[in-house]
Design a protein around this motif. Sequence first.
Motif, short mmCIF file in Angstrom:
data_model
loop_
_atom_site.label_atom_id
_atom_site.label_comp_id
_atom_site.label_asym_id
_atom_site.label_seq_id
_atom_site.Cartn_x
_atom_site.Cartn_y
_atom_site.Cartn_z
N ARG A 81 0.19 -1.02 0.22
CA ARG A 81 0.21 0.04 -0.05
C ARG A 81 0.59 0.71 -0.34
N TYR A 82 1.57 1.39 0.99
CA TYR A 82 2.94 2.45 0.60
C TYR A 82 3.38 2.47 -0.19
N GLU A 83 3.99 0.90 -1.23
CA GLU A 83 4.24 1.95 -2.84
C GLU A 83 3.49 1.80 -3.86
N LEU A 84 1.97 1.92 -3.66
CA LEU A 84 1.64 2.09 -4.42
C LEU A 84 1.11 3.50 -3.93
N LYS A 85 1.40 4.44 -2.74
CA LYS A 85 0.86 6.18 -2.19
C LYS A 85 2.04 6.67 -3.64
N ASP A 86 2.85 5.92 -3.55
CA ASP A 86 4.52 7.00 -3.68
C ASP A 86 4.74 6.95 -4.99
#
Length: 56
Positions: free
Chosen positions: A49-54
Motif C-alpha cells: 500500500r505504501y509503495e502504491l501511494k508513492d
Amino acid sequence: MKIMQTTQYLSAEDAESIIRFLDDIREMLVASYGEEIRQHHRSRLKLERYELKDDE
C-alpha cells in the motif's frame, strides 16, 4: 531452497494422496507459525500500500 523434480503424470489416487499430505503439512505449519505468518502478510500488505501511494 531445494528444487525437486517430480513425475508430471499421476493417477488420480496418487494426486489425491499428495494433496492430503500437503493439507496435513499446511495444518501443522499454521498450528506452529500461524500468527507469525499472519503478521508477515499484514506487513507485506502495508508495504505494498505504501509503495502504491508513492507511485501516485
